[in-house]
Design an enzyme around this catalytic site. Sequence first.
Site, PDB file in Angstrom:
ATOM      1  N   GLU A   1     -70.971  19.083 -81.425  1.00  0.00           N
ATOM      2  CA  GLU A   1     -71.034  19.296 -82.881  1.00  0.00           C
ATOM      3  C   GLU A   1     -70.746  17.973 -83.571  1.00  0.00           C
ATOM      4  O   GLU A   1     -69.807  17.264 -83.202  1.00  0.00           O
ATOM      5  CB  GLU A   1     -70.013  20.345 -83.315  1.00  0.00           C
ATOM      6  CG  GLU A   1     -69.930  20.554 -84.829  1.00  0.00           C
ATOM      7  CD  GLU A   1     -68.923  21.629 -85.222  1.00  0.00           C
ATOM      8  OE1 GLU A   1     -68.728  22.582 -84.441  1.00  0.00           O
ATOM      9  OE2 GLU A   1     -68.304  21.502 -86.303  1.00  0.00           O
TER      10      GLU A   1
ATOM     11  N   GLU B   1     -67.607  17.321 -94.079  1.00  0.00           N
ATOM     12  CA  GLU B   1     -66.958  18.577 -94.428  1.00  0.00           C
ATOM     13  C   GLU B   1     -65.783  18.251 -95.323  1.00  0.00           C
ATOM     14  O   GLU B   1     -65.216  17.158 -95.266  1.00  0.00           O
ATOM     15  CB  GLU B   1     -66.527  19.370 -93.196  1.00  0.00           C
ATOM     16  CG  GLU B   1     -65.539  18.685 -92.293  1.00  0.00           C
ATOM     17  CD  GLU B   1     -65.188  19.530 -91.070  1.00  0.00           C
ATOM     18  OE1 GLU B   1     -65.448  20.743 -91.082  1.00  0.00           O
ATOM     19  OE2 GLU B   1     -64.637  18.963 -90.111  1.00  0.00           O
TER      20      GLU B   1
END
Length: 279
Positions: free
Chosen positions: A157, A162
């Site tokens: 990932e 974020e």
Amino acid sequence: MKWRNPKIIYPAFLFALIFAFSSCIQEADIIEGDWQLVWQDEFDGPANQLPDANKWNFDVGRGPGNDGWGNQELQYYTDRAENASLDGEGNMVITARAESFAGASFTSARITTKGKFDFGYGRYEARIRIPSGPGLWPAFWMLGTNIDLVGWPQCGEIDIMESRGQFPQEIQGTVHGPGYSAGESIGKPFTYEQSRFDDDFHIYAVEWGPDYIYFFVDDVLYQAITPEDVPGEWVFNTDFHMLLNVAVGGTYVGFPSVDTPFPQTMHIDYVRVYENASN
């Protein structure tokens, strides 16, 4: 499009910030590239139109185990225009709403290119204005497309951006893999001392090659991760797909509060992917 990585020279007000949060990245270490556009979505179209179905899928529900997508998130992801649609001004808008829906107290959207655009090494970038407020978790990220075969975190990932909504001056760039996932992931924050990420659009990007992942905000390189930086297997050598979402709640951000008015929106001006033609 000819792209040349910028030299590691920063505006004066960012110098202390970069010094504090960046690795010692030498200009000679930066891989230059002849970046050619291979995929894009400019989100042009009429208001309330759903994202292009030839490019995007909707993830729907509360996760495969009905467990908040493995993070105890509170939202139900829908495929409704109320949660993800074009605004008629060249943006795609993901909207998190406080409403009772299918047993959840919030709705939002999560879209993905899985099965429609899965790609390898390149430059992945998006121009985004994020929301803010306690309990909000907007993200632009990537997963290994072999996730259904090998599972997570073996698939890898890459979190291009974020944000924990309670910290609007900070975003995070992170990688997850076997032996370095969740709370043991590898990454660092990028912090603006004189601005907030929810005030305006910013360009979030990674440049990814066989043995490096570079993280950028507005073409400022703030982090480089290589195989030597991870304690487990380097799994970033297969095709990945992109995701965009706004989660509500979860282990990373906690619960919304009275300081988190709804609805909350994330505006995406464009998403573009480039291949390094010089390889």
